[in-house]
Design a protein around this motif. Structure first.
Motif, PDB file in Angstrom:
ATOM      1  N   GLU A  81     -76.334-102.967 -59.275  1.00  0.00           N
ATOM      2  CA  GLU A  81     -76.420-101.658 -59.931  1.00  0.00           C
ATOM      3  C   GLU A  81     -75.776-100.559 -59.084  1.00  0.00           C
ATOM      4  O   GLU A  81     -75.435 -99.504 -59.603  1.00  0.00           O
ATOM      5  N   GLY A  82     -75.658-100.803 -57.789  1.00  0.00           N
ATOM      6  CA  GLY A  82     -75.117 -99.783 -56.893  1.00  0.00           C
ATOM      7  C   GLY A  82     -76.063 -98.624 -56.690  1.00  0.00           C
ATOM      8  O   GLY A  82     -75.643 -97.500 -56.445  1.00  0.00           O
ATOM      9  N   ASN A  83     -77.362 -98.902 -56.786  1.00  0.00           N
ATOM     10  CA  ASN A  83     -78.377 -97.859 -56.715  1.00  0.00           C
ATOM     11  C   ASN A  83     -78.999 -97.804 -55.313  1.00  0.00           C
ATOM     12  O   ASN A  83     -79.832 -98.651 -54.974  1.00  0.00           O
ATOM     13  N   PRO A  84     -78.640 -96.807 -54.485  1.00  0.00           N
ATOM     14  CA  PRO A  84     -79.162 -96.718 -53.115  1.00  0.00           C
ATOM     15  C   PRO A  84     -80.691 -96.627 -53.046  1.00  0.00           C
ATOM     16  O   PRO A  84     -81.306 -97.188 -52.156  1.00  0.00           O
ATOM     17  N   SER A  85     -81.297 -95.926 -54.000  1.00  0.00           N
ATOM     18  CA  SER A  85     -82.747 -95.791 -53.991  1.00  0.00           C
ATOM     19  C   SER A  85     -83.436 -97.145 -54.180  1.00  0.00           C
ATOM     20  O   SER A  85     -84.393 -97.479 -53.481  1.00  0.00           O
ATOM     21  N   LEU A 118     -81.126 -95.411 -46.143  1.00  0.00           N
ATOM     22  CA  LEU A 118     -80.849 -95.074 -47.547  1.00  0.00           C
ATOM     23  C   LEU A 118     -81.886 -94.133 -48.153  1.00  0.00           C
ATOM     24  O   LEU A 118     -81.669 -93.597 -49.230  1.00  0.00           O
ATOM     25  N   SER A 119     -83.021 -93.936 -47.485  1.00  0.00           N
ATOM     26  CA  SER A 119     -84.088 -93.073 -48.007  1.00  0.00           C
ATOM     27  C   SER A 119     -84.058 -91.682 -47.405  1.00  0.00           C
ATOM     28  O   SER A 119     -84.897 -90.855 -47.730  1.00  0.00           O
ATOM     29  N   SER A 120     -83.128 -91.419 -46.525  1.00  0.00           N
ATOM     30  CA  SER A 120     -83.165 -90.190 -45.738  1.00  0.00           C
ATOM     31  C   SER A 120     -83.081 -88.904 -46.555  1.00  0.00           C
ATOM     32  O   SER A 120     -83.481 -87.856 -46.088  1.00  0.00           O
ATOM     33  N   LYS A 121     -82.609 -88.970 -47.788  1.00  0.00           N
ATOM     34  CA  LYS A 121     -82.482 -87.747 -48.589  1.00  0.00           C
ATOM     35  C   LYS A 121     -83.749 -87.422 -49.374  1.00  0.00           C
ATOM     36  O   LYS A 121     -83.920 -86.297 -49.814  1.00  0.00           O
ATOM     37  N   ASP A 122     -84.631 -88.400 -49.563  1.00  0.00           N
ATOM     38  CA  ASP A 122     -85.875 -88.193 -50.305  1.00  0.00           C
ATOM     39  C   ASP A 122     -87.028 -88.142 -49.303  1.00  0.00           C
ATOM     40  O   ASP A 122     -87.421 -89.167 -48.759  1.00  0.00           O
ATOM     41  N   ILE A 128     -92.859 -92.623 -46.457  1.00  0.00           N
ATOM     42  CA  ILE A 128     -93.438 -93.953 -46.660  1.00  0.00           C
ATOM     43  C   ILE A 128     -92.783 -94.965 -45.736  1.00  0.00           C
ATOM     44  O   ILE A 128     -93.460 -95.778 -45.095  1.00  0.00           O
ATOM     45  N   VAL A 129     -91.467 -94.916 -45.638  1.00  0.00           N
ATOM     46  CA  VAL A 129     -90.745 -95.855 -44.771  1.00  0.00           C
ATOM     47  C   VAL A 129     -91.102 -95.604 -43.307  1.00  0.00           C
ATOM     48  O   VAL A 129     -91.319 -96.552 -42.539  1.00  0.00           O
ATOM     49  N   LEU A 130     -91.188 -94.342 -42.903  1.00  0.00           N
ATOM     50  CA  LEU A 130     -91.575 -94.030 -41.528  1.00  0.00           C
ATOM     51  C   LEU A 130     -92.971 -94.561 -41.223  1.00  0.00           C
ATOM     52  O   LEU A 130     -93.236 -95.046 -40.121  1.00  0.00           O
ATOM     53  N   ASN A 131     -93.870 -94.475 -42.189  1.00  0.00           N
ATOM     54  CA  ASN A 131     -95.207 -95.023 -42.017  1.00  0.00           C
ATOM     55  C   ASN A 131     -95.127 -96.531 -41.740  1.00  0.00           C
ATOM     56  O   ASN A 131     -95.791 -97.049 -40.835  1.00  0.00           O
ATOM     57  N   ASP A 132     -94.293 -97.227 -42.493  1.00  0.00           N
ATOM     58  CA  ASP A 132     -94.137 -98.675 -42.302  1.00  0.00           C
ATOM     59  C   ASP A 132     -93.480 -98.989 -40.953  1.00  0.00           C
ATOM     60  O   ASP A 132     -93.838 -99.964 -40.293  1.00  0.00           O
ATOM     61  N   HIS A 160     -94.619 -80.784 -48.209  1.00  0.00           N
ATOM     62  CA  HIS A 160     -94.427 -80.852 -49.654  1.00  0.00           C
ATOM     63  C   HIS A 160     -95.762 -80.924 -50.387  1.00  0.00           C
ATOM     64  O   HIS A 160     -96.746 -81.418 -49.846  1.00  0.00           O
ATOM     65  N   VAL A 161     -95.763 -80.414 -51.607  1.00  0.00           N
ATOM     66  CA  VAL A 161     -96.931 -80.551 -52.458  1.00  0.00           C
ATOM     67  C   VAL A 161     -96.982 -82.008 -52.914  1.00  0.00           C
ATOM     68  O   VAL A 161     -96.006 -82.533 -53.449  1.00  0.00           O
ATOM     69  N   ILE A 162     -98.120 -82.637 -52.688  1.00  0.00           N
ATOM     70  CA  ILE A 162     -98.246 -84.053 -53.004  1.00  0.00           C
ATOM     71  C   ILE A 162     -99.068 -84.210 -54.268  1.00  0.00           C
ATOM     72  O   ILE A 162    -100.250 -83.875 -54.303  1.00  0.00           O
ATOM     73  N   GLU A 163     -98.426 -84.703 -55.309  1.00  0.00           N
ATOM     74  CA  GLU A 163     -99.112 -84.919 -56.579  1.00  0.00           C
ATOM     75  C   GLU A 163     -99.530 -86.378 -56.745  1.00  0.00           C
ATOM     76  O   GLU A 163    -100.476 -86.678 -57.442  1.00  0.00           O
ATOM     77  N   SER A 164     -98.841 -87.269 -56.098  1.00  0.00           N
ATOM     78  CA  SER A 164     -99.107 -88.700 -56.219  1.00  0.00           C
ATOM     79  C   SER A 164    -100.359 -89.083 -55.429  1.00  0.00           C
ATOM     80  O   SER A 164    -100.510 -88.725 -54.266  1.00  0.00           O
ATOM     81  N   LYS A 165    -101.254 -89.823 -56.073  1.00  0.00           N
ATOM     82  CA  LYS A 165    -102.466 -90.303 -55.407  1.00  0.00           C
ATOM     83  C   LYS A 165    -102.098 -91.214 -54.227  1.00  0.00           C
ATOM     84  O   LYS A 165    -102.710 -91.151 -53.162  1.00  0.00           O
ATOM     85  N   HIS A 166    -101.068 -92.043 -54.432  1.00  0.00           N
ATOM     86  CA  HIS A 166    -100.618 -92.943 -53.360  1.00  0.00           C
ATOM     87  C   HIS A 166    -100.191 -92.161 -52.123  1.00  0.00           C
ATOM     88  O   HIS A 166    -100.555 -92.497 -50.999  1.00  0.00           O
ATOM     89  N   LEU A 167     -99.428 -91.094 -52.315  1.00  0.00           N
ATOM     90  CA  LEU A 167     -98.961 -90.297 -51.177  1.00  0.00           C
ATOM     91  C   LEU A 167    -100.108 -89.520 -50.539  1.00  0.00           C
ATOM     92  O   LEU A 167    -100.122 -89.321 -49.323  1.00  0.00           O
TER      93      LEU A 167
END
Length: 184
Positions: A81-85, A118-122, A128-132, A160-167
């Motif tokens: 797909e060529g999808n970096p995310s 590849l996650s550095s922009k989000d 999440i990746v840094l946590n891992d 950031h405002v965190i809306e996700s329960k996971h985050l």
């Protein structure tokens, strides 16, 4: 003064407190100087963005693991797909599998570093990746690096405002982990 070398980068990791003779750790420096000093001390992966577009090399045991094969198939699909995310998510999944089921934190770290490239922009995905990555450092008894990476992840979440329960749970977990590492 203690120096560590990563690739061609040499970083000072301990100095002596003035008058006390006791060492100043990387953690002390980050606490005193703030996040701007963090980049100076964090081990930087020698990974290019193009390397993250390659497929991982699996050992014999990994080739017989349904989870690994499924994660590699997801990575191949994301490549098509060529999808970096999606590629970043697949690399992170591979890292989690290597960490938790294969008990191989060093190879897991490589996967998470690929994901980080590849996650550095989000900022949320990066946290999440840094946590891992921090967990990989903990599993290899590199507690200073773990603390630094966890702190960077928490800083991203706090900005950031965190809306996700996971985050939200991730943020709470990071706060507890940092407190535990700070006591050690």
């Amino acid at each position: 003064m203690v120096s560590t070398t990563t690739g061609s980068n040499t970083r000072d990791t301990a100095h002596t407190r003035r008058g006390s003779g006791s060492p100043i750790t990387v953690v002390d420096t980050i606490v005193n100087e703030g996040e701007a000093s963090m980049e100076k001390y964090l081990p930087l992966p020698d990974i290019s963005a193009s390397a993250a577009w390659e497929l991982p090399v699996l050992d014999k045991e990994e080739r017989s693991s349904h989870l690994m094969l499924s994660a590699v198939a997801d990575l191949q699909d994301a490549h098509k797909e060529g999808n970096p995310s999606k590629i970043a998510e697949a690399w992170n999944s591979l890292g989690l599998i290597r960490l938790h089921t294969r008990k191989d934190p060093k190879r897991a770290l490589e996967c998470h570093q690929m994901s980080l490239v590849l996650s550095s922009k989000d900022p949320m995905k990066k946290a999440i990746v840094l946590n891992d990555i921090g967990l990989c450092y903990e599993r290899t008894n590199q507690f200073e690096q773990a603390f630094q990476v966890y702190r960077q992840a928490l800083d991203l979440l706090e900005d950031h405002v965190i809306e996700s329960k996971h985050l939200q749970l991730c943020k709470q977990s990071l706060e507890r982990t940092l407190a535990r590492l700070h006591r050690q």
